[in-house]
Scaffold this motif. Structure first.
Motif, PDB file in Angstrom:
ATOM      1  N   ASP A   1      16.477  89.234  26.147  1.00 17.65           N
ATOM      2  CA  ASP A   1      16.137  87.813  26.279  1.00 17.65           C
ATOM      3  C   ASP A   1      14.908  87.489  25.441  1.00 17.65           C
ATOM      4  O   ASP A   1      14.893  86.534  24.675  1.00 17.65           O
ATOM      5  CB  ASP A   1      15.852  87.465  27.746  1.00 17.65           C
ATOM      6  CG  ASP A   1      17.085  87.543  28.619  1.00 17.65           C
ATOM      7  OD1 ASP A   1      18.202  87.354  28.089  1.00 17.65           O
ATOM      8  OD2 ASP A   1      16.940  87.800  29.824  1.00 17.65           O
TER       9      ASP A   1
ATOM     10  N   LYS B   1      18.173  81.222  18.730  1.00 15.94           N
ATOM     11  CA  LYS B   1      18.677  81.796  19.977  1.00 15.94           C
ATOM     12  C   LYS B   1      18.515  80.780  21.108  1.00 15.94           C
ATOM     13  O   LYS B   1      17.464  80.153  21.249  1.00 15.94           O
ATOM     14  CB  LYS B   1      17.895  83.065  20.316  1.00 15.94           C
ATOM     15  CG  LYS B   1      18.277  83.735  21.641  1.00 15.94           C
ATOM     16  CD  LYS B   1      17.344  84.925  21.897  1.00 15.94           C
ATOM     17  CE  LYS B   1      17.601  85.598  23.236  1.00 15.94           C
ATOM     18  NZ  LYS B   1      18.820  86.397  23.224  1.00 15.94           N
TER      19      LYS B   1
ATOM     20  N   TYR C   1      11.539  85.991  19.875  1.00 18.08           N
ATOM     21  CA  TYR C   1      12.998  85.961  19.994  1.00 18.08           C
ATOM     22  C   TYR C   1      13.579  85.442  18.680  1.00 18.08           C
ATOM     23  O   TYR C   1      12.861  84.889  17.837  1.00 18.08           O
ATOM     24  CB  TYR C   1      13.447  85.093  21.184  1.00 18.08           C
ATOM     25  CG  TYR C   1      13.062  83.632  21.111  1.00 18.08           C
ATOM     26  CD1 TYR C   1      13.935  82.678  20.593  1.00 18.08           C
ATOM     27  CD2 TYR C   1      11.818  83.210  21.581  1.00 18.08           C
ATOM     28  CE1 TYR C   1      13.580  81.340  20.542  1.00 18.08           C
ATOM     29  CE2 TYR C   1      11.461  81.860  21.526  1.00 18.08           C
ATOM     30  CZ  TYR C   1      12.346  80.931  21.009  1.00 18.08           C
ATOM     31  OH  TYR C   1      11.994  79.607  20.948  1.00 18.08           O
TER      32      TYR C   1
ATOM     33  N   ASN D   1      19.855  91.170  18.714  1.00 20.76           N
ATOM     34  CA  ASN D   1      19.740  90.225  19.829  1.00 20.76           C
ATOM     35  C   ASN D   1      19.968  90.919  21.167  1.00 20.76           C
ATOM     36  O   ASN D   1      20.713  90.440  22.021  1.00 20.76           O
ATOM     37  CB  ASN D   1      20.744  89.078  19.648  1.00 20.76           C
ATOM     38  CG  ASN D   1      20.488  87.918  20.572  1.00 20.76           C
ATOM     39  OD1 ASN D   1      19.359  87.664  20.986  1.00 20.76           O
ATOM     40  ND2 ASN D   1      21.543  87.199  20.937  1.00 20.76           N
TER      41      ASN D   1
ATOM     42  N   ASP E   1      25.898  88.689  22.984  1.00 22.06           N
ATOM     43  CA  ASP E   1      26.220  87.269  23.152  1.00 22.06           C
ATOM     44  C   ASP E   1      27.047  87.042  24.415  1.00 22.06           C
ATOM     45  O   ASP E   1      26.794  86.117  25.187  1.00 22.06           O
ATOM     46  CB  ASP E   1      26.980  86.775  21.927  1.00 22.06           C
ATOM     47  CG  ASP E   1      27.278  85.289  21.993  1.00 22.06           C
ATOM     48  OD1 ASP E   1      26.329  84.503  22.134  1.00 22.06           O
ATOM     49  OD2 ASP E   1      28.460  84.919  21.924  1.00 22.06           O
TER      50      ASP E   1
END
Length: 312
Positions: A143, A277, A273, A140, A72
């Motif tokens: 990208d 997000k 993804y 995560n 993040d």
């Protein structure tokens, strides 16, 4: 907690490589320097980040939480950099893209087409197998991710954009090449070269063979599609491979696509993804390119699959 970005970079390198020595090589550091950075991080966190079981390095729960937070943090910094570039009138920055291994044949061409529109965008490309892809999605890490079998257990956004046909191949002198038609079960009389556990192609083929009641008594496990191709060329057996992965060998005639009635097995490449997000400007532009530039993707499909096989 006074963590530094450098400590976080070293930590992420260790997480990716599961090795202090490989992380040191990647970061152009010595192994003691990497160990020191991790030790300092552990003092700040107040918990161990890694543990060895046998000779393998595993992440602790604290490391998993820190890895998610670091994704993040770095994602926000990269997004800020791209937004500032966008304010200056051009899209700049780096696309952090992870792909399943058999997608590595066409993704560079896909990115090259995208870069014609945005020449100041760079690419960091990570090639993984299916199991690694699922793990990277769960934390995560990237990208965007391009994969074939989207895991239903995660909350994800995905868009299928290209078919990934899986075919059976053998060298021209193989007895099966003399047959006009074959059933998938006919291949079971010969050794089958398969990918490692965790490969998406292997998982798809095993599920399909079970569905078609085809049994392969002799298998040889290899660690990459390139090794499968070389094994087939060497006469070790037959293989089920994405047509993209053997396009050159088929064109040269050193391998033949076997006329199996139940093949090709059609899978769809998807750009994926995490749901919710916030995509960086570069990632959003690449995602839009995939959704909107159908002619470019159809051209890639024709080049790599031998026919216009993109999803309609």
């Amino acid at each position: 907690m006074r963590m530094t970005l450098r400590q976080m970079q070293v930590f992420r390198a260790v997480c990716d490589s599961r090795s202090y020595s490989r992380a040191a090589e990647e970061m152009s550091l010595t192994q003691p320097a990497v160990s020191l950075q991790i030790r300092q991080l552990e003092e700040l966190v107040g918990q161990p980040l890694f543990e060895y079981v046998g000779k393998k390095l595993y992440l602790t729960d604290a490391a998993e939480a820190l890895l998610k937070a670091s994704a993040d943090i770095f994602g926000r910094l990269e997004s800020l950099d791209m937004q500032l570039s966008d304010l200056q009138g051009s899209l700049q920055g780096q696309l952090n893209l992870a792909i399943e291994s058999s997608a590595k044949y066409f993704v560079p061409h896909l990115f090259a087409a995208f870069r014609q529109q945005h020449p100041e965008v760079s690419l960091q490309l990570t090639v993984v197998n299916h199991a690694q892809a699922v793990r990277r999605l769960s934390v995560n890490r990237d990208d965007l991710l391009i994969m074939s079998q989207v895991p239903s257990e995660l909350s994800l956004e995905f868009f299928p954009f290209l078919t990934n046909p899986i075919v059976a191949v053998a060298p021209p002198e193989h007895p099966l090449c003399q047959r006009d038609t074959l059933r998938l079960a006919d291949l079971g009389a010969y050794p089958l070269l398969i990918r490692e556990t965790g490969s998406g192609t292997r998982k798809a083929c095993e599920e399909y063979a079970h569905q078609k009641r085809a049994h392969f008594a002799q298998t040889m496990e290899v660690g990459s599609s390139e090794a499968q191709v070389e094994g087939v060329l060497a006469g070790l057996g037959v293989a089920l491979l994405p047509r993209h992965a053997v396009r050159q060998e088929l064109a040269l005639g050193v391998l033949r696509e076997l006329p199996v009635e139940e093949l090709p097995l059609q899978r769809s490449w998807c750009v994926v993804y995490g749901r919710g997000k916030r995509l960086s400007p570069v990632a959003a532009a690449f995602h839009s390119f995939i959704r909107e530039e159908r002619s470019a993707i159809n051209a890639l499909a024709a080049r790599f699959a031998g026919s216009a096989s993109a999803l309609q």
